[in-house]
Scaffold this active site. Sequence first.
Site, PDB file in Angstrom:
ATOM      1  N   GLU B 224      -6.120  15.344  37.207  1.00 51.47           N
ATOM      2  CA  GLU B 224      -4.844  14.615  37.150  1.00 51.47           C
ATOM      3  C   GLU B 224      -4.192  14.768  38.518  1.00 51.47           C
ATOM      4  O   GLU B 224      -4.472  15.730  39.236  1.00 51.47           O
ATOM      5  CB  GLU B 224      -3.901  15.236  36.105  1.00 51.47           C
ATOM      6  CG  GLU B 224      -4.341  15.088  34.671  1.00 51.47           C
ATOM      7  CD  GLU B 224      -3.526  16.003  33.737  1.00 51.47           C
ATOM      8  OE1 GLU B 224      -2.702  16.790  34.239  1.00 51.47           O
ATOM      9  OE2 GLU B 224      -3.743  15.923  32.522  1.00 51.47           O
ATOM     10  N   LYS B 226      -1.409  15.923  40.977  1.00 51.36           N
ATOM     11  CA  LYS B 226      -0.377  16.965  40.939  1.00 51.36           C
ATOM     12  C   LYS B 226       0.885  16.361  41.546  1.00 51.36           C
ATOM     13  O   LYS B 226       0.924  16.021  42.714  1.00 51.36           O
ATOM     14  CB  LYS B 226      -0.837  18.176  41.746  1.00 51.36           C
ATOM     15  CG  LYS B 226       0.154  19.314  41.716  1.00 51.36           C
ATOM     16  CD  LYS B 226      -0.489  20.591  42.258  1.00 51.36           C
ATOM     17  CE  LYS B 226       0.519  21.707  42.490  1.00 51.36           C
ATOM     18  NZ  LYS B 226       1.700  21.701  41.670  1.00 51.36           N
ATOM     19  N   ARG B 231       8.072  21.324  37.120  1.00 52.09           N
ATOM     20  CA  ARG B 231       7.399  21.409  35.827  1.00 52.09           C
ATOM     21  C   ARG B 231       8.451  21.634  34.738  1.00 52.09           C
ATOM     22  O   ARG B 231       9.300  22.525  34.889  1.00 52.09           O
ATOM     23  CB  ARG B 231       6.430  22.592  35.881  1.00 52.09           C
ATOM     24  CG  ARG B 231       5.628  22.837  34.628  1.00 52.09           C
ATOM     25  CD  ARG B 231       4.290  22.143  34.708  1.00 52.09           C
ATOM     26  NE  ARG B 231       3.512  22.378  33.507  1.00 52.09           N
ATOM     27  CZ  ARG B 231       2.662  23.376  33.354  1.00 52.09           C
ATOM     28  NH1 ARG B 231       2.494  24.254  34.332  1.00 52.09           N
ATOM     29  NH2 ARG B 231       1.978  23.507  32.232  1.00 52.09           N
ATOM     30  N   ARG B 247      10.325  26.042  34.365  1.00 55.47           N
ATOM     31  CA  ARG B 247       9.218  26.995  34.368  1.00 55.47           C
ATOM     32  C   ARG B 247       9.656  28.387  33.956  1.00 55.47           C
ATOM     33  O   ARG B 247       8.945  29.118  33.271  1.00 55.47           O
ATOM     34  CB  ARG B 247       8.644  27.090  35.799  1.00 55.47           C
ATOM     35  CG  ARG B 247       7.392  26.320  36.024  1.00 55.47           C
ATOM     36  CD  ARG B 247       6.163  27.116  35.662  1.00 55.47           C
ATOM     37  NE  ARG B 247       6.087  28.372  36.387  1.00 55.47           N
ATOM     38  CZ  ARG B 247       5.584  28.505  37.602  1.00 55.47           C
ATOM     39  NH1 ARG B 247       5.101  27.455  38.236  1.00 55.47           N
ATOM     40  NH2 ARG B 247       5.543  29.670  38.191  1.00 55.47           N
ATOM     41  N   GLU B 272       6.023  16.650  34.323  1.00 59.30           N
ATOM     42  CA  GLU B 272       6.692  16.860  35.600  1.00 59.30           C
ATOM     43  C   GLU B 272       7.988  16.067  35.612  1.00 59.30           C
ATOM     44  O   GLU B 272       7.993  14.864  35.330  1.00 59.30           O
ATOM     45  CB  GLU B 272       5.758  16.365  36.724  1.00 59.30           C
ATOM     46  CG  GLU B 272       6.097  16.904  38.077  1.00 59.30           C
ATOM     47  CD  GLU B 272       5.513  18.301  38.312  1.00 59.30           C
ATOM     48  OE1 GLU B 272       4.858  18.847  37.394  1.00 59.30           O
ATOM     49  OE2 GLU B 272       5.731  18.827  39.409  1.00 59.30           O
ATOM     50  N   LYS B 394      -5.303  24.252  40.412  1.00 49.97           N
ATOM     51  CA  LYS B 394      -4.593  23.285  41.245  1.00 49.97           C
ATOM     52  C   LYS B 394      -5.300  23.239  42.591  1.00 49.97           C
ATOM     53  O   LYS B 394      -5.692  24.272  43.141  1.00 49.97           O
ATOM     54  CB  LYS B 394      -3.115  23.649  41.406  1.00 49.97           C
ATOM     55  CG  LYS B 394      -2.839  24.977  42.064  1.00 49.97           C
ATOM     56  CD  LYS B 394      -1.345  25.230  42.146  1.00 49.97           C
ATOM     57  CE  LYS B 394      -1.084  26.699  42.505  1.00 49.97           C
ATOM     58  NZ  LYS B 394       0.159  27.218  41.992  1.00 49.97           N
TER      59      LYS B 394
END
Lengths: 346, 523
Positions: B224, B226, B231, B247, B272, B394
């Site tokens: 996906e 980023k 977040r 977060r 996000e 990531k």
Amino acid sequence: MNPSAVVASWLKVTPAGLRAAPGNFWIDPVTPVDRAVITHGHGDHARGGHGSVLATDPTLAIMAERFGAQSGAQAARYGEPITVGDMRVTFVPAGHVLGSAQLVLEYNGLRAVVSGDYKRRRDPTCPPFEVTPCDVFITEATFALPVFCHPDDGGEIARLLHSMRVFPERTHLVGAYALGKAQRVIVLLREAGYSAPIYLHGALAGMCALYRHYGIDLGELRPVAGEPLKALAGQIVLCPPGALSDRWSRRMHEPVTAMASGWMRIRQRAKQRGVELPLVISDHADWNELLQTVREVKPGAVWITHGREEALAHALGVMGVPAQALSLVGYDDENDDDLTGTAPPS
Amino acid sequence: MKAFAALLDQLIYQPSRLGKLRLLADYFATTPDPDRGYGLGALAGTLDIPHAKPAALRELMTTRADPVLFAYSYDYVGDLAETIALMWPGAGANTAPPTLGHIVETLRASSKQAVPGLIAGWLDDLDATGRWALLKLLTGGLRIGVSARLAKTALADWGALDLADIEELWHGYEPPYTEMFAWAEKRGPKPPATGATAFRPFMLSQAIEEQEFAALDPRDFIAEWKWDGIRVQVAGSTGGDGRVFARSGDDISATFPDVIAAARFEAVLDGELLVRGDGFNPAPFADLQQRLNRKAVTRKMIDQYPAFVRVYDILFEKGEDLRGLPWEHRRQRLDAFMATPRDAFDLSPVVAFDTWDALKELRASSRGAGMEGLMLKRRDAPYIAGRPKGPWFKWKRDPLTVDAVLMYAQRGHGKRSSFYSDYTFGVWRDDELVPIGKAYFGFTDAELKQIDTWVRNNTTERFGPVRAVSPGLVLEVAFDAAQRSTRHKSGIALRFPRVSRLRWDKPAAEADLLETVEKLVEG
Ligand SMILES: [Zn+2]
Ligand SMILES: [Zn+2]
């Protein structure tokens, strides 16, 4: 004429400092003069290079330790008047550091007292402040704000010892001025029952030896230099405040950084310096003691030499005591704005 | 109050995280309920008490002190709470100073008019440290270097509990958290998680480097984009009282009413938070920053910087816990859920690839358009709280770099307090250096010593803990993005700047120009 105005005719602010004309001498001059009268040995009050120096015996010894033997040195004893030119000068204990004195100046029936730096709390390393009634009281104002109310020094020492128990593996590095504060902290620790050796940064050794010479018992002291790192774990190391943020401090292993100063009362100042354990121990009068001293001395007028003059002048005005700031320059007490260098800043 | 005041007073000077945890554990262990729970709430920002306005406190002070002396003192100290604490007359009666619990409960039960009188009475009873702590509490925002997360971590460490468990329960409970302390002391059961809008701890990813791909099979993973936002977890509610959590677990619902208004569904989503730019592209991060950390949001703000959530996971739907399902199944549920169009929500697409090389090319193309690299997720991985090793990676794009000149150095904190370790650097605009950012990591301890020595030898001016230096040391600074900024003289701000190399070899005159950096600005 009122007494304050008369005293002002013979005791004047000059570029070198306060000058007593009838005696032809300067008090704590900031530049070299023919004849200097010195209240105490801190670097901003006692400087070298004068033609002659009148001070207490310990103050002369402190000056000799710092600048070498002084020419024309004359020792004064507490409470014994000395004739200088046309006036009388008497040294009276100020309770600030070893040898510190107030100067009682008498001329033509008027009396002015120059406090020098002073405190009112008990200090086992020097005789206590004595109250001398006078026409003009010339006072310091280092901690002249109502936020400065020094706590009991025994409580501060207890916090240091508590921290030693919580972090027994860490070296407790305590910043303290070389003259007066360091020895007072040592004696307070001894009084609190701390009998282990106390380690010293090299810059403190000379003054400690001098205090011992004058009969102050400091217990066992050891130089840091040459000690293996491990030996310092769990010990107290005293150093000049500048050394706390100096490269020198890096040799300590995870030290708890403490600092003994009246300025530690203000959290932001302590934080700014990276101090973890601020110890509010001061060799100056706090706000209430400054006011209390004026009440006891009962002067006709107060002149303020250095510190936070505006606040003190205002408060004395409210009390009905005429007060004015002399705006003397060059005196900087326990000033911690200069953070580097190991030279003890007065 | 004495214990809480001593705690704050020690925390404020304590530079190390471990030291802070030790102090907090000691406080929990030695302070009774409900005080310790109120203390925990105060540190974590969940203690709800009527706050005192600075003007009211100032007025209170002038009833006890000469206003001129107060003005001199405040001017000197610079902090209202501390000034009042230090100059409040009387050394503190201290015979029976009020407890924190007493103060909190009394304040809550009192009318607004009664509050100043109560405060004055407590200030009389407390010593200077107690007064300072009380005033900090009353003015809100303790600012003593303890985050909500650190406070919760301390509770977890002290009670030998799982931090993820605490975070999951956290929002269902309030100070004084007596159920949690009973659980931590093994005197009570684990408190149940309450409500559909409780916070669920996030699943986090690990960073991955290119050489690590050889050991992984591309068929096991999906990718996906980023996104360059923050977040969030959205716990929807058909009643319109859903929640948005950051977060940290902090509830940021009040800051994003536009998202809450659209979250009228029975599901918990992970995605996000972004601000809408042109079309459906996310606006630069700087626009999102306009919306963050605000207590009150205006209509204008919302219109100018409309927020939306780009969703990539679903944790609950209609009360059913989906976290145990493999990613593939959750994604099917998410696709079905998002088939209904909703304001302020869209779906983060799955990026198709066959080989790691193909993915590498995709990553190279991810610069701009609000992306900062790729996420890799194992198809068969359930949603696991914390940062498990292996299921999620990531893969950030390569950073940008600029050769900048060191302009100012500031002494660090804690272990670094004898070093000049925080650096402000700049680039050339004509003959003048303009600062573009600050960096305080990215170098080794040995390099830190070298820079420190260089700073001391090349100081031109000193301002307290800061030194200005002559232009002579070039730092290669890496950063994730450059953005427009009105706060900096240069008009530019860097994201995540860090020192990537010391260029002792490079003359300062050959460092980069401002216009070079301007070309890197996105959006
Ligand atoms: Zn002095
Ligand atoms: Zn002085």
